[in-house]
Scaffold this active site. Structure first.
Site, PDB file in Angstrom:
ATOM      1  N   LEU A  60       0.770  -1.219  -0.011  1.00  0.00           N
ATOM      2  CA  LEU A  60      -0.345   0.050  -0.075  1.00  0.00           C
ATOM      3  C   LEU A  60       1.423   1.177   0.619  1.00  0.00           C
ATOM      4  O   LEU A  60       1.905   1.296   0.068  1.00  0.00           O
ATOM      5  CB  LEU A  60      -0.758   0.736   1.293  1.00  0.00           C
ATOM      6  CG  LEU A  60      -1.858  -1.592   1.278  1.00  0.00           C
ATOM      7  CD1 LEU A  60      -2.960  -0.886   2.405  1.00  0.00           C
ATOM      8  CD2 LEU A  60      -2.304  -1.778   0.014  1.00  0.00           C
TER       9      LEU A  60
ATOM     10  N   GLY B 280       0.921  -5.149   1.422  1.00  0.00           N
ATOM     11  CA  GLY B 280       0.166  -5.115  -0.045  1.00  0.00           C
ATOM     12  C   GLY B 280       0.853  -5.967  -1.162  1.00  0.00           C
ATOM     13  O   GLY B 280       0.305  -6.975  -1.398  1.00  0.00           O
TER      14      GLY B 280
ATOM     15  N   ASN C 287       4.683  -7.494   6.880  1.00  0.00           N
ATOM     16  CA  ASN C 287       5.590  -7.289   8.109  1.00  0.00           C
ATOM     17  C   ASN C 287       4.689  -6.164   8.344  1.00  0.00           C
ATOM     18  O   ASN C 287       5.097  -5.626   9.347  1.00  0.00           O
ATOM     19  CB  ASN C 287       6.344  -7.207   7.268  1.00  0.00           C
ATOM     20  CG  ASN C 287       6.197  -5.335   6.025  1.00  0.00           C
ATOM     21  OD1 ASN C 287       5.596  -5.410   5.511  1.00  0.00           O
ATOM     22  ND2 ASN C 287       7.078  -4.927   5.754  1.00  0.00           N
ATOM     23  N   GLU C 288       3.164  -6.043   8.147  1.00  0.00           N
ATOM     24  CA  GLU C 288       2.357  -4.338   9.101  1.00  0.00           C
ATOM     25  C   GLU C 288       3.251  -4.277  10.427  1.00  0.00           C
ATOM     26  O   GLU C 288       3.104  -3.349  10.915  1.00  0.00           O
ATOM     27  CB  GLU C 288       1.315  -5.043   8.547  1.00  0.00           C
ATOM     28  CG  GLU C 288       0.461  -4.722   7.616  1.00  0.00           C
ATOM     29  CD  GLU C 288       0.706  -6.021   6.630  1.00  0.00           C
ATOM     30  OE1 GLU C 288       1.521  -6.798   6.792  1.00  0.00           O
ATOM     31  OE2 GLU C 288       0.112  -5.544   5.191  1.00  0.00           O
TER      32      GLU C 288
HETATM   33  C1  LIG Z   1      -6.491   4.520   4.772  1.00  0.00           C
HETATM   34  C2  LIG Z   1      -5.878   4.592   6.431  1.00  0.00           C
HETATM   35  C3  LIG Z   1      -5.039   3.718   6.593  1.00  0.00           C
HETATM   36  C4  LIG Z   1      -4.913   4.131   8.464  1.00  0.00           C
HETATM   37  C5  LIG Z   1      -3.181   2.744   8.713  1.00  0.00           C
HETATM   38  C6  LIG Z   1      -3.983   1.314   8.462  1.00  0.00           C
HETATM   39  C7  LIG Z   1      -3.646   0.456   8.018  1.00  0.00           C
HETATM   40  C8  LIG Z   1      -3.762  -1.033   8.116  1.00  0.00           C
HETATM   41  C9  LIG Z   1      -3.331  -1.553   7.365  1.00  0.00           C
HETATM   42  C10 LIG Z   1      -2.404  -2.511   6.748  1.00  0.00           C
HETATM   43  C11 LIG Z   1      -1.811  -2.735   5.617  1.00  0.00           C
HETATM   44  C12 LIG Z   1      -1.381  -2.495   5.436  1.00  0.00           C
HETATM   45  C13 LIG Z   1      -0.415  -2.980   4.064  1.00  0.00           C
HETATM   46  C14 LIG Z   1       0.796  -2.257   3.887  1.00  0.00           C
HETATM   47  O1  LIG Z   1       1.300  -2.415   2.519  1.00  0.00           O
HETATM   48  S1  LIG Z   1       1.455  -0.810   4.380  1.00  0.00           S
HETATM   49  C15 LIG Z   1       2.510  -0.612   3.239  1.00  0.00           C
HETATM   50  C16 LIG Z   1       3.700  -1.134   4.033  1.00  0.00           C
HETATM   51  N1  LIG Z   1       5.136  -1.638   2.465  1.00  0.00           N
HETATM   52  C17 LIG Z   1       6.491  -1.556   3.033  1.00  0.00           C
HETATM   53  O2  LIG Z   1       7.081  -1.840   4.565  1.00  0.00           O
HETATM   54  C18 LIG Z   1       7.848  -1.529   1.898  1.00  0.00           C
HETATM   55  C19 LIG Z   1       8.273  -0.594   2.109  1.00  0.00           C
HETATM   56  N2  LIG Z   1       8.920  -0.315   1.047  1.00  0.00           N
HETATM   57  C20 LIG Z   1      10.249  -1.107   1.078  1.00  0.00           C
HETATM   58  O3  LIG Z   1      10.629  -2.307   1.644  1.00  0.00           O
HETATM   59  C21 LIG Z   1      11.125  -0.954   0.295  1.00  0.00           C
HETATM   60  O4  LIG Z   1      11.059   0.292  -0.436  1.00  0.00           O
HETATM   61  C22 LIG Z   1      11.387  -2.385  -0.880  1.00  0.00           C
HETATM   62  C23 LIG Z   1      12.126  -3.571  -1.135  1.00  0.00           C
HETATM   63  C24 LIG Z   1       9.922  -1.990  -1.923  1.00  0.00           C
HETATM   64  C25 LIG Z   1      12.119  -1.516  -2.465  1.00  0.00           C
HETATM   65  O5  LIG Z   1      13.506  -0.968  -1.652  1.00  0.00           O
HETATM   66  P1  LIG Z   1      14.808  -0.067  -2.743  1.00  0.00           P
HETATM   67  O6  LIG Z   1      15.997  -0.404  -1.955  1.00  0.00           O
HETATM   68  O7  LIG Z   1      13.821  -0.306  -4.091  1.00  0.00           O
HETATM   69  O8  LIG Z   1      13.648   1.228  -2.924  1.00  0.00           O
HETATM   70  P2  LIG Z   1      13.582   2.206  -1.112  1.00  0.00           P
HETATM   71  O9  LIG Z   1      13.098   1.333  -0.516  1.00  0.00           O
HETATM   72  O10 LIG Z   1      14.864   3.712  -1.772  1.00  0.00           O
HETATM   73  O11 LIG Z   1      12.526   3.433  -1.913  1.00  0.00           O
HETATM   74  C26 LIG Z   1      12.109   4.271  -2.987  1.00  0.00           C
HETATM   75  C27 LIG Z   1      11.422   5.467  -3.218  1.00  0.00           C
HETATM   76  O12 LIG Z   1       9.585   4.159  -3.166  1.00  0.00           O
HETATM   77  C28 LIG Z   1       9.435   4.671  -1.930  1.00  0.00           C
HETATM   78  N3  LIG Z   1       8.427   3.687  -0.974  1.00  0.00           N
HETATM   79  C29 LIG Z   1       8.743   3.106  -0.502  1.00  0.00           C
HETATM   80  N4  LIG Z   1       7.941   1.813  -0.243  1.00  0.00           N
HETATM   81  C30 LIG Z   1       7.311   2.823  -0.685  1.00  0.00           C
HETATM   82  C31 LIG Z   1       5.274   3.197   0.070  1.00  0.00           C
HETATM   83  N5  LIG Z   1       4.985   1.492   0.003  1.00  0.00           N
HETATM   84  N6  LIG Z   1       4.823   3.689  -0.127  1.00  0.00           N
HETATM   85  C32 LIG Z   1       5.124   4.697  -0.876  1.00  0.00           C
HETATM   86  N7  LIG Z   1       6.243   4.950  -1.496  1.00  0.00           N
HETATM   87  C33 LIG Z   1       7.277   3.991  -1.239  1.00  0.00           C
HETATM   88  C34 LIG Z   1      10.263   4.926  -1.007  1.00  0.00           C
HETATM   89  O13 LIG Z   1       9.998   6.151  -0.009  1.00  0.00           O
HETATM   90  C35 LIG Z   1      11.693   6.027  -1.713  1.00  0.00           C
HETATM   91  O14 LIG Z   1      10.723   7.020  -1.940  1.00  0.00           O
HETATM   92  P3  LIG Z   1      12.208   8.137  -2.666  1.00  0.00           P
HETATM   93  O15 LIG Z   1      12.690   7.787  -3.630  1.00  0.00           O
HETATM   94  O16 LIG Z   1      11.211   9.582  -2.345  1.00  0.00           O
HETATM   95  O17 LIG Z   1      12.841   8.189  -1.051  1.00  0.00           O
END
Ligand SMILES: CCCCCCCCCCC/C=C/C(=O)SCCNC(=O)CCNC(=O)[C@H](O)C(C)(C)COP(=O)(O)OP(=O)(O)OC[C@H]1O[C@@H](n2cnc3c(N)ncnc32)[C@H](O)[C@@H]1OP(=O)(O)O
Length: 287
Positions: A109, A154, A178-179
């Site tokens: 997400l 997600g 990993n939430e």
């Molecule tokens: C609607 C109201 C909500 C209220 C809150 C409660 C919600 C409960 C819901 C529970 C369910 C949630 C599900 C989810 O999916 S939560 C999202 C979890 N995602 C992560 O933890 C992933 C995080 N990202 C990573 O681990 C790495 O980015 C990854 C391994 C995917 C890639 O690594 P890499 O080194 O290649 O890239 P970077 O880390 O340098 O990232 C590059 C840029 O992308 C941005 N980024 C990363 N992940 C996200 C994301 N999920 N959403 C938006 N943007 C993301 C990161 O910030 C970098 O940006 P910049 O270049 O600008 O710094």
């Protein structure tokens, strides 16, 4: 959600039944003659690219939203529209989902969607997340995730929403729900889908500790079904798909439907929505 899934049971079964009586997906003879020759029906949109090969009945959906294919409202809307189009296309029987980005399948997400947005926007976003899962998990197509990069949260949900998972054999790529590590909680329908994939105990450990598994570890617990070298992920998905499509669609669909009905929490849709709301409110309180 599984009266989300009883609902999906409803659309699943009625879908299956209407397919049996009106337009079975199985058998080239049921496909409109104008699709009988190899034909590619390509559509390109900013975040998602779909190539449907009507001669094989297999569509490849490529997520192409840099930097990390995060699931924003726009992305999810596009994803659902594409899925719906394919679902309605009688020449399409199988769907492979993959990423055009190097190293990332989907980061899950979009974090920016969960920060500082109005309640209306949050509601719309959450509905789109639910919709993505319902459409994918309840799809009549055979679905394969060709996971060519990391797939946390997600992104993992999207993968386990498919019938089969092939991941690139690279220990640097990780997958998992990993939430809890982020201080948030995976909704119970994420849990149901994970339990249906890896079993109860593995899911419990996985969810409570918010574990991210390397590709080899994901194979060990059954979170993915197969590991392949990077350059073979798509061809393996295509080969595997042909095995899935050798099964008559109606039989596979009914089997899947029965499996889902008996293996998901029996809650009415409204109750499911309330539970999601409750989880989200608690998360917001602690963040
Ligand atoms: C609607 C109201 C909500 C209220 C809150 C409660 C919600 C409960 C819901 C529970 C369910 C949630 C599900 C989810 O999916 S939560 C999202 C979890 N995602 C992560 O933890 C992933 C995080 N990202 C990573 O681990 C790495 O980015 C990854 C391994 C995917 C890639 O690594 P890499 O080194 O290649 O890239 P970077 O880390 O340098 O990232 C590059 C840029 O992308 C941005 N980024 C990363 N992940 C996200 C994301 N999920 N959403 C938006 N943007 C993301 C990161 O910030 C970098 O940006 P910049 O270049 O600008 O710094």
């Amino acid at each position: 959600m599984a009266n989300v899934l009883r609902n999906s049971a409803k659309f699943g079964f009625s879908g299956v039944l209407s397919q049996l009586s009106i337009h079975s997906r199985h058998g080239r003879e049921c496909v409109s003659p104008c699709f009988s020759l190899q034909q590619r029906n390509n559509s390109t949109s900013p975040k998602i690219k779909v190539d449907l090969d009507s001669s094989t009945g297999v569509a490849v959906l490529r997520m192409q939203s840099p930097p990390v294919n995060s699931l924003s409202l726009d992305f999810l809307t596009e994803f659902c529209i594409n899925l719906e189009k394919l679902e309605m296309d009688r020449s399409c029987r199988g769907l492979i989902i993959t990423s055009t980005l190097s190293k990332v399948f989907s980061a899950g997400l979009d974090i920016m969607e969960m920060y500082g947005k109005s309640p209306e926007r949050c509601g719309e976003f959450w509905k789109a997340v639910q919709e993505m899962w319902l459409k994918l998990y309840g799809s009549n197509m055979a679905t394969i995730a060709a996971i060519n990069g990391s797939s946390p949260a997600g992104g993992c949900l999207m993968s386990i929403g498919c019938d089969y998972r092939i991941m690139v054999d690279n220990p640097r790529y990780s997958i998992g729900l990993n939430e809890t590590q982020l201080g948030i909680v995976a909704p119970f329908w994420f849990k149901d889908t994970l339990v249906n994939t890896v079993g109860n105990r593995a899911a419990e450990l996985s969810l409570e500790l918010g574990l991210l598994y390397s590709a080899p570890d994901a194979l060990k617990i059954g979170l993915v079904d197969q590991l392949v070298p990077e350059d073979q992920v798509l061809s393996t998905a295509q080969d595997t798909m042909s095995k899935w499509l050798a099964i008559p669609d109606h039989a596979r669909q009914i089997d899947q439907c029965v499996y889902i009905i008996y293996n998901t929490s029996p809650l009415p849709l409204d109750h499911a929505r309330q539970m999601d709301q409750c989880v989200i409110s608690v998360c917001i309180y602690y963040i």
